[in-house]
Design a protein around this motif. Structure first.
Motif, PDB file in Angstrom:
ATOM      1  N   MET A   1       0.846  -1.184   0.000  1.00 41.99           N
ATOM      2  CA  MET A   1       0.000   0.000   0.000  1.00 41.99           C
ATOM      3  C   MET A   1       0.885   1.239   0.000  1.00 41.99           C
ATOM      4  SD  MET A   1      -3.305  -0.864   2.227  1.00 41.99           S
ATOM      5  CE  MET A   1      -2.647  -0.465   3.840  1.00 41.99           C
ATOM      6  N   ALA A   2       0.440   2.211  -0.777  1.00 39.66           N
ATOM      7  CA  ALA A   2       1.286   3.394  -0.913  1.00 39.66           C
ATOM      8  C   ALA A   2       0.456   4.560  -1.428  1.00 39.66           C
ATOM      9  CB  ALA A   2       2.419   3.106  -1.897  1.00 39.66           C
ATOM     10  N   ILE A   3       0.907   5.743  -1.058  1.00 39.74           N
ATOM     11  CA  ILE A   3       0.320   6.951  -1.635  1.00 39.74           C
ATOM     12  C   ILE A   3       1.113   7.268  -2.897  1.00 39.74           C
ATOM     13  CG2 ILE A   3      -0.028   9.423  -1.265  1.00 39.74           C
ATOM     14  CD1 ILE A   3      -0.237   8.594   1.802  1.00 39.74           C
ATOM     15  N   ARG A   4       0.419   7.357  -4.019  1.00 40.56           N
ATOM     16  CA  ARG A   4       1.106   7.551  -5.297  1.00 40.56           C
ATOM     17  C   ARG A   4       0.945   8.992  -5.762  1.00 40.56           C
ATOM     18  NH1 ARG A   4       1.296   1.828  -7.758  1.00 40.56           N
ATOM     19  NH2 ARG A   4       1.161   2.842  -9.780  1.00 40.56           N
ATOM     20  N   LYS A   5       1.828   9.384  -6.668  1.00 43.74           N
ATOM     21  CA  LYS A   5       1.760  10.725  -7.258  1.00 43.74           C
ATOM     22  C   LYS A   5       0.520  10.805  -8.160  1.00 43.74           C
ATOM     23  CE  LYS A   5       4.468  13.350 -10.670  1.00 43.74           C
ATOM     24  NZ  LYS A   5       4.189  14.717 -10.273  1.00 43.74           N
ATOM     25  N   ILE A   6      -0.194  11.906  -8.065  1.00 45.76           N
ATOM     26  CA  ILE A   6      -1.387  12.103  -8.885  1.00 45.76           C
ATOM     27  C   ILE A   6      -1.003  12.880 -10.147  1.00 45.76           C
ATOM     28  CG2 ILE A   6      -3.674  13.180  -8.970  1.00 45.76           C
ATOM     29  CD1 ILE A   6      -3.819  12.709  -5.906  1.00 45.76           C
ATOM     30  N   LEU A   7      -1.322  12.301 -11.294  1.00 48.73           N
ATOM     31  CA  LEU A   7      -1.000  12.956 -12.569  1.00 48.73           C
ATOM     32  C   LEU A   7      -1.933  14.150 -12.788  1.00 48.73           C
ATOM     33  CD1 LEU A   7      -0.541   9.827 -14.874  1.00 48.73           C
ATOM     34  CD2 LEU A   7       1.113  10.925 -13.328  1.00 48.73           C
ATOM     35  N   GLU A   8      -1.428  15.126 -13.528  1.00 49.10           N
ATOM     36  CA  GLU A   8      -2.204  16.343 -13.766  1.00 49.10           C
ATOM     37  C   GLU A   8      -2.661  16.445 -15.215  1.00 49.10           C
ATOM     38  OE1 GLU A   8       0.128  19.569 -12.126  1.00 49.10           O
ATOM     39  OE2 GLU A   8      -0.298  18.898 -10.076  1.00 49.10           O
ATOM     40  N   ILE A   9      -3.718  17.230 -15.401  1.00 49.73           N
ATOM     41  CA  ILE A   9      -4.386  17.394 -16.699  1.00 49.73           C
ATOM     42  C   ILE A   9      -3.367  17.638 -17.819  1.00 49.73           C
ATOM     43  CG2 ILE A   9      -4.808  19.858 -16.209  1.00 49.73           C
ATOM     44  CD1 ILE A   9      -7.438  19.526 -17.848  1.00 49.73           C
ATOM     45  N   GLY A  10      -3.572  16.926 -18.914  1.00 48.03           N
ATOM     46  CA  GLY A  10      -2.661  17.025 -20.051  1.00 48.03           C
ATOM     47  C   GLY A  10      -1.703  15.837 -20.126  1.00 48.03           C
ATOM     48  N   HIS A  11      -1.488  15.138 -19.004  1.00 50.40           N
ATOM     49  CA  HIS A  11      -0.602  13.965 -19.022  1.00 50.40           C
ATOM     50  C   HIS A  11      -1.190  12.924 -19.986  1.00 50.40           C
ATOM     51  CE1 HIS A  11       1.560  10.393 -17.810  1.00 50.40           C
ATOM     52  NE2 HIS A  11       2.378  11.144 -17.071  1.00 50.40           N
ATOM     53  N   PRO A  12      -0.349  12.328 -20.832  1.00 48.91           N
ATOM     54  CA  PRO A  12      -0.874  11.394 -21.840  1.00 48.91           C
ATOM     55  C   PRO A  12      -1.660  10.220 -21.267  1.00 48.91           C
ATOM     56  CG  PRO A  12       1.416  11.959 -22.321  1.00 48.91           C
ATOM     57  CD  PRO A  12       1.093  12.589 -20.998  1.00 48.91           C
ATOM     58  N   VAL A  13      -1.289   9.723 -20.097  1.00 46.03           N
ATOM     59  CA  VAL A  13      -2.031   8.587 -19.519  1.00 46.03           C
ATOM     60  C   VAL A  13      -3.436   9.018 -19.092  1.00 46.03           C
ATOM     61  CG1 VAL A  13      -2.091   6.937 -17.592  1.00 46.03           C
ATOM     62  CG2 VAL A  13       0.048   7.325 -18.834  1.00 46.03           C
ATOM     63  N   LEU A  14      -3.563  10.263 -18.642  1.00 46.04           N
ATOM     64  CA  LEU A  14      -4.883  10.778 -18.244  1.00 46.04           C
ATOM     65  C   LEU A  14      -5.759  11.056 -19.457  1.00 46.04           C
ATOM     66  CD1 LEU A  14      -4.453  13.516 -15.511  1.00 46.04           C
ATOM     67  CD2 LEU A  14      -5.677  11.354 -15.319  1.00 46.04           C
ATOM     68  N   ALA A  15      -5.120  11.397 -20.577  1.00 46.57           N
ATOM     69  CA  ALA A  15      -5.857  11.828 -21.767  1.00 46.57           C
ATOM     70  C   ALA A  15      -6.282  10.656 -22.652  1.00 46.57           C
ATOM     71  CB  ALA A  15      -4.996  12.800 -22.583  1.00 46.57           C
ATOM     72  N   ALA A  16      -5.762   9.464 -22.367  1.00 50.65           N
ATOM     73  CA  ALA A  16      -6.058   8.302 -23.221  1.00 50.65           C
ATOM     74  C   ALA A  16      -7.201   7.471 -22.632  1.00 50.65           C
ATOM     75  CB  ALA A  16      -4.812   7.433 -23.347  1.00 50.65           C
ATOM     76  N   ARG A  17      -7.862   6.709 -23.523  1.00 49.31           N
ATOM     77  CA  ARG A  17      -8.864   5.754 -23.027  1.00 49.31           C
ATOM     78  C   ARG A  17      -8.125   4.631 -22.300  1.00 49.31           C
ATOM     79  NH1 ARG A  17     -11.280   0.904 -23.768  1.00 49.31           N
ATOM     80  NH2 ARG A  17     -13.547   0.827 -23.500  1.00 49.31           N
ATOM     81  N   ALA A  18      -8.577   4.297 -21.092  1.00 43.08           N
ATOM     82  CA  ALA A  18      -7.965   3.216 -20.324  1.00 43.08           C
ATOM     83  C   ALA A  18      -8.502   1.873 -20.819  1.00 43.08           C
ATOM     84  CB  ALA A  18      -8.280   3.401 -18.843  1.00 43.08           C
ATOM     85  N   SER A  19      -7.739   0.799 -20.606  1.00 39.89           N
ATOM     86  CA  SER A  19      -8.174  -0.519 -21.087  1.00 39.89           C
ATOM     87  C   SER A  19      -8.845  -1.337 -19.994  1.00 39.89           C
ATOM     88  CB  SER A  19      -7.006  -1.357 -21.614  1.00 39.89           C
ATOM     89  OG  SER A  19      -5.839  -0.642 -21.677  1.00 39.89           O
ATOM     90  N   GLU A  20      -9.700  -2.244 -20.451  1.00 40.47           N
ATOM     91  CA  GLU A  20     -10.407  -3.125 -19.538  1.00 40.47           C
ATOM     92  C   GLU A  20      -9.411  -3.915 -18.676  1.00 40.47           C
ATOM     93  OE1 GLU A  20     -11.662  -2.408 -22.470  1.00 40.47           O
ATOM     94  OE2 GLU A  20     -13.664  -1.798 -21.816  1.00 40.47           O
ATOM     95  N   VAL A  21      -9.803  -4.168 -17.439  1.00 37.54           N
ATOM     96  CA  VAL A  21      -9.029  -5.047 -16.569  1.00 37.54           C
ATOM     97  C   VAL A  21      -9.407  -6.481 -16.930  1.00 37.54           C
ATOM     98  CG1 VAL A  21      -8.610  -5.713 -14.164  1.00 37.54           C
ATOM     99  CG2 VAL A  21      -9.098  -3.309 -14.737  1.00 37.54           C
TER     100      VAL A  21
END
Ligand code: ZN
Length: 191
Positions: A1-21
């Motif tokens: 368990m860990a607190i992770r860095k939160i990405l900010e608007i414009g980051h490519p991972v935030l802007a892309a469609r995520a894939s099904e688990v």
């Protein structure tokens, strides 16, 4: 368990469609670890929800939890809910003008039109399929998190740019009136 860095608007991972688990992978230590990190990060940041891609994991899952939240004192409570591979269906045309913020959009808020009656189908962290009807203000929170999975952040849905404001300005000038609009919605639907 860990607190992770939160990405900010414009980051490519935030802007892309995520894939099904992969449903067969939900019980693995890897996916359970993602979920634990999301919960830790959401709670640490006083978020009402967090999507996996906000911490850099390009997968379709999010968590929601609302308790006594200093960021959103007017929000009705929602127990911790882990949502994997969700499908959202609108049940009516009724909408609410939702004033939103986002952990990935520091210090900005804005108005977004959200539906108030939705049906959600998803898989929980135990691998069980769940189906729920969500009505009222909490439906807005669900749609905000669901949008993240398609690369959409609330500013992309703001139709009146004059509604953008800082958190400080919102709290000083608009929060009291907004809280009473939310109260009316919650009184109508119970959530
Ligand atoms: Zn967000």
């Amino acid at each position: 368990m860990a607190i992770r860095k939160i990405l900010e608007i414009g980051h490519p991972v935030l802007a892309a469609r995520a894939s099904e688990v992969d449903p067969d992978a939900i019980g693995t230590a890897e996916v359970q670890g993602w979920i634990d990190d999301m919960i830790d990060t959401m709670r640490d940041a006083n978020g009402a929800g967090i999507a996996a891609n906000q911490i850099g994991l390009p997968h379709r899952l999010f968590t929601i939890e609302v308790g006594d939240n200093p960021r959103y004192p007017y929000k009705p409570r929602v127990p911790l809910t882990v949502v994997i591979n969700p499908v959202v269906r609108f049940l009516s045309d009724e909408t609410f003008t939702s004033n939103e913020g986002c952990l990935s959009v520091p210090n900005i808020r804005g108005n977004v039109t959200r539906r108030t009656e939705i049906e959600v189908t998803y898989v929980d962290r135990n691998g069980h399929t769940q189906s729920d009807t969500i009505r009222g203000y909490s439906a807005c929170t669900w749609q905000h998190e669901y949008d993240h999975l398609d690369g959409l952040l609330f500013p992309h849905r703001v139709t009146d740019p004059s509604s953008f404001c800082s958190w400080d300005v919102f709290q000083t000038f608009f929060q009291d009136d907004y809280a009473s609009e939310v109260e009316d919605l919650v009184a109508k639907w119970g959530s």
